[in-house]
Scaffold this motif. Structure first.
Motif, PDB file in Angstrom:
ATOM      1  N   ALA A  35       0.844  -1.191   0.000  1.00 43.61           N
ATOM      2  CA  ALA A  35       0.000   0.000   0.000  1.00 43.61           C
ATOM      3  C   ALA A  35       0.883   1.247   0.000  1.00 43.61           C
ATOM      4  O   ALA A  35       1.887   1.320   0.702  1.00 43.61           O
ATOM      5  CB  ALA A  35      -0.912   0.000   1.235  1.00 43.61           C
ATOM      6  N   GLN A  36       0.521   2.211  -0.832  1.00 44.63           N
ATOM      7  CA  GLN A  36       1.322   3.410  -0.954  1.00 44.63           C
ATOM      8  C   GLN A  36       1.319   4.208   0.359  1.00 44.63           C
ATOM      9  O   GLN A  36       0.308   4.304   1.051  1.00 44.63           O
ATOM     10  CB  GLN A  36       0.770   4.301  -2.084  1.00 44.63           C
ATOM     11  N   ALA A  37       2.465   4.738   0.702  1.00 46.20           N
ATOM     12  CA  ALA A  37       2.594   5.514   1.938  1.00 46.20           C
ATOM     13  C   ALA A  37       1.984   6.894   1.727  1.00 46.20           C
ATOM     14  O   ALA A  37       2.624   7.803   1.207  1.00 46.20           O
ATOM     15  CB  ALA A  37       4.057   5.635   2.328  1.00 46.20           C
ATOM     16  N   VAL A  38       0.711   7.042   2.111  1.00 48.89           N
ATOM     17  CA  VAL A  38       0.004   8.311   1.965  1.00 48.89           C
ATOM     18  C   VAL A  38       0.064   9.058   3.292  1.00 48.89           C
ATOM     19  O   VAL A  38      -0.308   8.530   4.336  1.00 48.89           O
ATOM     20  CB  VAL A  38      -1.473   8.075   1.571  1.00 48.89           C
ATOM     21  N   GLN A  39       0.583  10.285   3.261  1.00 49.91           N
ATOM     22  CA  GLN A  39       0.646  11.095   4.469  1.00 49.91           C
ATOM     23  C   GLN A  39      -0.736  11.688   4.757  1.00 49.91           C
ATOM     24  O   GLN A  39      -1.356  12.272   3.872  1.00 49.91           O
ATOM     25  CB  GLN A  39       1.670  12.229   4.301  1.00 49.91           C
ATOM     26  N   VAL A  40      -1.195  11.517   5.983  1.00 52.90           N
ATOM     27  CA  VAL A  40      -2.509  12.037   6.376  1.00 52.90           C
ATOM     28  C   VAL A  40      -2.327  13.034   7.513  1.00 52.90           C
ATOM     29  O   VAL A  40      -1.727  12.710   8.545  1.00 52.90           O
ATOM     30  CB  VAL A  40      -3.458  10.897   6.835  1.00 52.90           C
ATOM     31  N   GLU A  41      -2.834  14.244   7.291  1.00 53.57           N
ATOM     32  CA  GLU A  41      -2.812  15.263   8.332  1.00 53.57           C
ATOM     33  C   GLU A  41      -4.228  15.806   8.496  1.00 53.57           C
ATOM     34  O   GLU A  41      -4.937  15.994   7.502  1.00 53.57           O
ATOM     35  CB  GLU A  41      -1.863  16.403   7.963  1.00 53.57           C
ATOM     36  N   PRO A  42      -4.680  16.059   9.723  1.00 53.71           N
ATOM     37  CA  PRO A  42      -6.046  16.584   9.918  1.00 53.71           C
ATOM     38  C   PRO A  42      -6.207  17.915   9.208  1.00 53.71           C
ATOM     39  O   PRO A  42      -5.268  18.688   9.077  1.00 53.71           O
ATOM     40  CB  PRO A  42      -6.146  16.755  11.435  1.00 53.71           C
ATOM     41  N   MET A  43      -7.458  18.162   8.779  1.00 54.18           N
ATOM     42  CA  MET A  43      -7.741  19.409   8.064  1.00 54.18           C
ATOM     43  C   MET A  43      -7.468  20.612   8.958  1.00 54.18           C
ATOM     44  O   MET A  43      -6.964  21.638   8.521  1.00 54.18           O
ATOM     45  CB  MET A  43      -9.197  19.407   7.604  1.00 54.18           C
ATOM     46  N   ASP A  44      -7.817  20.464  10.229  1.00 55.01           N
ATOM     47  CA  ASP A  44      -7.558  21.545  11.183  1.00 55.01           C
ATOM     48  C   ASP A  44      -6.798  20.954  12.363  1.00 55.01           C
ATOM     49  O   ASP A  44      -7.196  21.074  13.502  1.00 55.01           O
ATOM     50  CB  ASP A  44      -8.861  22.190  11.651  1.00 55.01           C
ATOM     51  N   LEU A  75     -17.465  11.153   4.559  1.00 54.76           N
ATOM     52  CA  LEU A  75     -16.056  11.222   4.192  1.00 54.76           C
ATOM     53  C   LEU A  75     -15.338  12.161   5.147  1.00 54.76           C
ATOM     54  O   LEU A  75     -15.898  13.177   5.580  1.00 54.76           O
ATOM     55  CB  LEU A  75     -15.881  11.739   2.757  1.00 54.76           C
ATOM     56  N   ILE A  76     -14.100  11.833   5.472  1.00 53.36           N
ATOM     57  CA  ILE A  76     -13.225  12.717   6.243  1.00 53.36           C
ATOM     58  C   ILE A  76     -12.330  13.449   5.252  1.00 53.36           C
ATOM     59  O   ILE A  76     -11.650  12.817   4.435  1.00 53.36           O
ATOM     60  CB  ILE A  76     -12.365  11.929   7.241  1.00 53.36           C
ATOM     61  N   LEU A 119      -8.458   4.339   1.374  1.00 55.46           N
ATOM     62  CA  LEU A 119      -8.258   4.655   2.785  1.00 55.46           C
ATOM     63  C   LEU A 119      -9.613   4.724   3.469  1.00 55.46           C
ATOM     64  O   LEU A 119     -10.533   5.396   2.980  1.00 55.46           O
ATOM     65  CB  LEU A 119      -7.535   5.992   2.949  1.00 55.46           C
ATOM     66  N   MET A 120      -9.761   4.020   4.593  1.00 57.26           N
ATOM     67  CA  MET A 120     -11.004   4.021   5.358  1.00 57.26           C
ATOM     68  C   MET A 120     -10.686   4.301   6.820  1.00 57.26           C
ATOM     69  O   MET A 120      -9.524   4.256   7.243  1.00 57.26           O
ATOM     70  CB  MET A 120     -11.711   2.672   5.214  1.00 57.26           C
ATOM     71  N   ALA A 121     -11.740   4.577   7.599  1.00 59.53           N
ATOM     72  CA  ALA A 121     -11.532   4.926   9.006  1.00 59.53           C
ATOM     73  C   ALA A 121     -12.714   4.462   9.845  1.00 59.53           C
ATOM     74  O   ALA A 121     -13.844   4.306   9.354  1.00 59.53           O
ATOM     75  CB  ALA A 121     -11.326   6.430   9.155  1.00 59.53           C
ATOM     76  N   LEU A 122     -12.430   4.242  11.131  1.00 60.81           N
ATOM     77  CA  LEU A 122     -13.432   3.978  12.155  1.00 60.81           C
ATOM     78  C   LEU A 122     -13.091   4.818  13.376  1.00 60.81           C
ATOM     79  O   LEU A 122     -11.897   5.070  13.633  1.00 60.81           O
ATOM     80  CB  LEU A 122     -13.431   2.495  12.553  1.00 60.81           C
ATOM     81  N   PRO A 123     -14.083   5.271  14.140  1.00 61.01           N
ATOM     82  CA  PRO A 123     -13.755   5.949  15.391  1.00 61.01           C
ATOM     83  C   PRO A 123     -12.879   5.048  16.256  1.00 61.01           C
ATOM     84  O   PRO A 123     -13.152   3.846  16.403  1.00 61.01           O
ATOM     85  CB  PRO A 123     -15.128   6.191  16.034  1.00 61.01           C
ATOM     86  N   ALA A 124     -11.811   5.595  16.813  1.00 60.85           N
ATOM     87  CA  ALA A 124     -10.852   4.784  17.558  1.00 60.85           C
ATOM     88  C   ALA A 124     -11.500   4.097  18.754  1.00 60.85           C
ATOM     89  O   ALA A 124     -11.071   3.009  19.156  1.00 60.85           O
ATOM     90  CB  ALA A 124      -9.685   5.652  18.012  1.00 60.85           C
ATOM     91  N   ARG A 125     -12.564   4.694  19.325  1.00 61.92           N
ATOM     92  CA  ARG A 125     -13.198   4.104  20.498  1.00 61.92           C
ATOM     93  C   ARG A 125     -13.867   2.764  20.186  1.00 61.92           C
ATOM     94  O   ARG A 125     -14.146   1.978  21.090  1.00 61.92           O
ATOM     95  CB  ARG A 125     -14.229   5.074  21.070  1.00 61.92           C
ATOM     96  N   THR A 126     -14.146   2.530  18.891  1.00 67.83           N
ATOM     97  CA  THR A 126     -14.817   1.281  18.526  1.00 67.83           C
ATOM     98  C   THR A 126     -13.826   0.157  18.221  1.00 67.83           C
ATOM     99  O   THR A 126     -14.227  -0.980  17.984  1.00 67.83           O
ATOM    100  CB  THR A 126     -15.699   1.489  17.277  1.00 67.83           C
ATOM    101  N   LEU A 152      -7.436  14.967   0.272  1.00 67.53           N
ATOM    102  CA  LEU A 152      -7.477  13.527   0.511  1.00 67.53           C
ATOM    103  C   LEU A 152      -8.775  13.188   1.221  1.00 67.53           C
ATOM    104  O   LEU A 152      -9.107  13.788   2.253  1.00 67.53           O
ATOM    105  CB  LEU A 152      -6.277  13.092   1.358  1.00 67.53           C
ATOM    106  N   LEU A 153      -9.521  12.244   0.669  1.00 68.95           N
ATOM    107  CA  LEU A 153     -10.810  11.842   1.257  1.00 68.95           C
ATOM    108  C   LEU A 153     -10.687  10.437   1.816  1.00 68.95           C
ATOM    109  O   LEU A 153     -10.190   9.523   1.146  1.00 68.95           O
ATOM    110  CB  LEU A 153     -11.910  11.894   0.199  1.00 68.95           C
ATOM    111  N   ILE A 154     -11.155  10.301   3.073  1.00 67.97           N
ATOM    112  CA  ILE A 154     -11.106   9.011   3.764  1.00 67.97           C
ATOM    113  C   ILE A 154     -12.539   8.584   4.060  1.00 67.97           C
ATOM    114  O   ILE A 154     -13.338   9.358   4.613  1.00 67.97           O
ATOM    115  CB  ILE A 154     -10.306   9.120   5.074  1.00 67.97           C
ATOM    116  N   GLU A 155     -12.870   7.347   3.680  1.00 69.95           N
ATOM    117  CA  GLU A 155     -14.231   6.847   3.895  1.00 69.95           C
ATOM    118  C   GLU A 155     -14.401   6.412   5.351  1.00 69.95           C
ATOM    119  O   GLU A 155     -13.613   5.606   5.868  1.00 69.95           O
ATOM    120  CB  GLU A 155     -14.490   5.643   2.974  1.00 69.95           C
ATOM    121  N   GLU A 156     -15.452   6.972   6.018  1.00 65.31           N
ATOM    122  CA  GLU A 156     -15.754   6.563   7.404  1.00 65.31           C
ATOM    123  C   GLU A 156     -16.779   5.428   7.375  1.00 65.31           C
ATOM    124  O   GLU A 156     -17.897   5.594   6.876  1.00 65.31           O
ATOM    125  CB  GLU A 156     -16.311   7.729   8.221  1.00 65.31           C
ATOM    126  N   ILE A 157     -16.394   4.269   7.896  1.00 68.43           N
ATOM    127  CA  ILE A 157     -17.276   3.107   7.922  1.00 68.43           C
ATOM    128  C   ILE A 157     -18.296   3.273   9.049  1.00 68.43           C
ATOM    129  O   ILE A 157     -17.950   3.579  10.197  1.00 68.43           O
ATOM    130  CB  ILE A 157     -16.473   1.807   8.131  1.00 68.43           C
TER     131      ILE A 157
END
Length: 848
Positions: free
Chosen positions: A684-693, A824-825, A715-722, A832-837
């Protein structure tokens, strides 16, 4: 033993040692600053540091071994090819001397020379014999002298009048008179007084009328000239290694650099190949890597007894950089695809890559799990500092290992490319040397007195056939020899079965009759011939001229090269049993002359795009060599391809338009071409991710922590608490159930409690409809699911990042209830758009 001679590997070893010390410092820092928070990470950190220590040893050992293997492989290839070329050349000499010793005019001259009462006749016959020897030598420039002697050793006539010889006492004369066949002699001889040694092929001569032995024919091979040509063609162009020809006592017969290693000295040898030469050999107070290859029989001829070719390179010169980076500038996807098949072409490289990847993934998983478990924890800052140190040091370790593996990969590929280029050069060299003999043979035999008189006088066709049969027994590379008259009628022929035709075609006859001199020949283009059972071959022709009127062509001789086995023998000799390599002789129009691949028989057109062939030839031109090699895709495979033009041997091919252009092509396969999705899953390509703010969210603490990962090429994401933790997919027990996305089960102990089993589902299949490609990078995330948990198979882990609610936006693809990512995040400034599951939608999907 070898490391002191490899400064690049020594530098790598030093860097690895420094990284190991860094890992020890991180461990100590974690124990002192946050022992409670780090207690779950420390065992994994210790295991990781230990793993890197083992990898360091394995990497250095592999780098050293591959560099040694590359040097030995190159030396061995050069030595094997050099002796092979020499033996094939000398085999032709054994046939030549057997033929010329039966030349009726020369044999009659020797038999009649004792009667010198008629001085005028004696002088005329001597001049005629000398002209005849000169005519033979002009056609075969491999000889620097031809002599005829009587049984008492008196030299009757010789071709080279610059070194006159009147009489010889050499014991080879008695040995030759007693022998039924040829005698091969290499040493000093009074037959060549101006030379310190000579390679002489001798054969007794008989009176054609009585059959009595009347003298000896000696062909003196231009040995020094031939060895210089072999050294020039097959010695390392950098001249860091010396190429030698050795005798049975391992003494130097000939040296490419006699000022370095002179003839006559005894040298250490290594006849065991790469497997027996993992140690240097001492010579003259200097350590060398050595490769030695002896003669292989060719057509039953074993070569001079005990002769061997040897390459010797000093250790202090052996590992200097010898060329440009073969990976630099190459298509990245092609390089990655080739590397994905490392297990096939370099198992040690594959094992090392796997171990490095596994350790790197472990570090990433340690950091990812630590970030997940510490989210929202006000006391996690100290742990995050440690995790950042682990992440940074892991990145440095990964970069160093990746660079070193790249160097190792470069070494392996450079060796393959060098071998392919040298093999392609050998093949065209063998072909040209062989066809040189064919062009010369037909011209030699056209001088045969029995053939000239037979056609001029319309004599006994059986007598002509007897001569042809004798020649064909000596020269086993021909399927058929035939003689035809001025009208093109074939009057005599050899070969199995009845003659399939009675005349040569009009075009061939016209070209042969138009040949200007005895030095000219005509060759038919490689094509199917009735004279060769309908198979394609080369047929060489020379004009047979009237014995007293040289301008009068009375017919011709044709020699049908046994192309099928002979060309195949050359190709198989070149590839030397390498099952993943195919070799071809082709025309520039890609017509196959011969092949080691049954799918491309002679006469077929090779399915190689003209652009690729042009690129190979252009690579040869750029290198300033006759051969060029490239990495490419061909016929669904990753290959190293090499191509070499037939450039001629001695005077052969000097006449434009006489010989058909031929190329040698090598295709070494490394494995099937991967599609883009497979390559993406492999790394998987090393994509740098930085928060928008990011700065604002970090300052206020109001953002949400997201666990980010790769799945289904996105790239996908889940809330870390889950998310509870991630584990390698290798722990999954494959047990598909009644749901198409279920891939197995996993036993886990959440929170340190008792073990329980959870089902693992393919997230890519659920989200995209396409099943995941499982690789060594694949991970399973344990996700809270109602009162329990499930496992989600993902391609790889990425990071844990915090985003504010303002960074979320509705997905245009998530409007339907079946979409798993309704939001999307927006990261990296919205680029860069990240899909939130959505776990609720995921639960619904699993229930249905």
């Amino acid at each position: 033993m070898f490391l002191p001679y490899m400064p690049d590997v020594a530098r790598c070893e030093l860097s690895l040692r420094e990284l190991n010390q860094m890992w020890q410092l991180i461990e100590s820092s974690a124990k002192m600053n946050c022992p409670a928070e780090a207690r779950l990470l420390l065992p994994a950190m210790v295991a990781t540091r230990t793993g890197f220590a083992h990898l360091e040893q394995a990497l250095i050992a592999n780098l050293v071994q591959e560099k040694v293997n590359q040097v030995l492989a190159n030396l061995g290839t050069q030595a094997r090819y050099a002796i092979d070329i020499l033996v094939r050349n000398l085999f032709e000499r054994t046939a030549d001397v057997g033929f010329l010793a039966t030349d009726a005019d020369l044999c009659t001259f020797v038999a009649d020379f004792a009667d010198d009462s008629d001085h005028d006749h004696h002088r005329a016959s001597l001049d005629a014999a000398r002209r005849r020897l000169a005519a033979y030598r002009d056609k075969y420039t491999v000889y620097d002298e031809i002599l005829l002697l009587d049984t008492g050793g008196r030299v009757l006539v010789q071709a080279d009048m610059t070194t006159p010889v009147a009489h010889s006492l050499d014991p080879l004369l008695a040995a030759t008179l007693a022998a039924d066949g040829y005698v091969e002699t290499f040493r000093a001889t009074d037959l060549r007084p101006a030379k310190s040694r000579a390679l002489v092929y001798s054969h007794r001569m008989r009176d054609p009328r009585s059959g009595a032995v009347v003298g000896v024919l000696c062909l003196c091979f231009n040995f020094e000239q031939e060895m210089d040509a072999i050294f020039s063609a097959y010695r390392d162009p950098s001249h860091r290694a010396n190429m030698l020809l050795l005798d049975a006592d391992n003494r130097v017969v000939s040296s490419a650099d006699p000022l370095w290693i002179p003839a006559g000295v005894q040298v250490p040898v290594n006849t065991q190949g790469a497997g027996g030469a993992a140690r240097p050999l001492l010579f003259g107070g200097r350590e060398y890597l050595v490769q030695t290859f002896g003669c292989n029989d060719y057509q039953g001829y074993p070569g001079p007894t005990g002769w061997k070719a040897q390459l010797m390179v000093p250790l202090d010169l052996a590992f200097r950089d010898s060329g440009a980076d073969v990976i630099e500038g190459a298509d990245a996807q092609l390089v990655q695809g080739l590397l994905s098949h490392a297990q096939a072409f370099s198992p040690p490289l594959h094992e090392l890559m796997t171990a490095v990847t596994r350790t790197t993934r472990t570090i990433g998983r340690i950091v990812w799990n630590g970030k997940v478990t510490s989210h929202g924890d006000g006391n996690g800052n100290r742990l995050n500092t440690i995790l950042d140190q682990i992440s940074g040091t892991g990145a440095r370790s990964d970069a160093l290992f990746s660079r070193s593996i790249r160097d190792l990969y470069q070494t392996v590929l450079a060796a393959s490319i060098s071998q392919a280029e040298l093999t392609a050069q050998l093949l065209v060299d063998m072909l040209d040397r062989n066809l040189y003999e064919r062009a010369n043979d037909c011209r030699w035999w056209a001088l045969t007195a029995q053939l000239r008189r037979g056609l001029a006088e319309g004599g006994d066709d059986d007598a002509i056939k007897t001569v042809l049969a004798h020649i064909n027994r000596l020269y086993t590379v021909y399927a058929r020899l035939f003689v035809y008259d001025r009208q093109g009628r074939i009057v005599a022929a050899t070969g199995a079965g009845p003659l399939p035709c009675t005349h040569v075609d009009a075009d061939t006859l016209g070209r042969v009759c138009a040949l200007r001199s005895e030095l000219d020949h005509h060759v038919e283009r490689f094509a199917p011939s009735a004279l060769y059972g309908g198979a394609p071959t080369f047929i060489y022709h020379a004009a047979i001229r009237h014995p007293e009127q040289a301008a009068n062509v009375v017919g011709g001789i044709g020699v049908v090269f046994d192309a099928g086995p002979e060309l195949a023998n050359m190709l198989h000799s070149g590839v030397a049993g390498r099952s993943n390599m195919h070799a071809y002789f082709i025309t520039p129009e890609r017509q196959v002359l011969a092949s080691t691949n049954a799918a491309h028989p002679p006469g077929a057109t090779l399915a190689l795009p003209a652009t690729q062939l042009a690129a190979l030839l252009a690579a040869a031109d750029r290198n300033g060599r006759s051969s060029g090699a490239l990495m490419m895709e061909h016929d669904g495979q990753y290959v190293i391809a090499a191509c070499s033009r037939a450039a001629g041997y001695r005077e052969f091919r000097l006449g434009a338009g006489v010989e058909q252009p031929v190329l040698a092509l090598l295709l070494e396969s490394f494995g099937p071409v991967r599609d883009a999705r497979e390559l993406a899953a492999l790394g998987a390509q090393a994509v740098q991710v930085e928060p928008m703010d990011g700065a604002e969210a970090a300052g206020t603490g109001t953002g949400t922590d997201y666990a980010i990962f790769h799945a289904g090429g996105a790239l996908m994401a889940l809330p870390a608490r889950t998310v509870q933790e991630a584990v390698p997919f290798a722990r999954v027990q494959r047990a598909p159930g009644n749901h198409r996305a279920r891939v197995g089960m996993l036993d886990v102990a959440p929170g340190g409690g008792s073990k329980q089993f959870v089902w693992v589902f393919d997230l890519a299949l659920l989200a995209t409809g396409r099943a995941a490609v499982i690789t060594d990078n694949s991970q399973v995330m344990l996700v809270t699911f109602g009162a329990g948990a499930i496992g989600l198979l993902v391609d790889d882990l990425h990071s844990v990042q915090q985003f504010s609610d303002d960074a979320l936006t509705a997905s245009p693809m998530g409007a339907g209830a079946q979409a798993l990512a309704p939001r999307l995040i927006m990261a990296n400034g919205g680029h860069l758009l990240i899909e939130e599951i959505d776990l609720e939608r995921l639960a619904l999907r699993l229930r249905t």
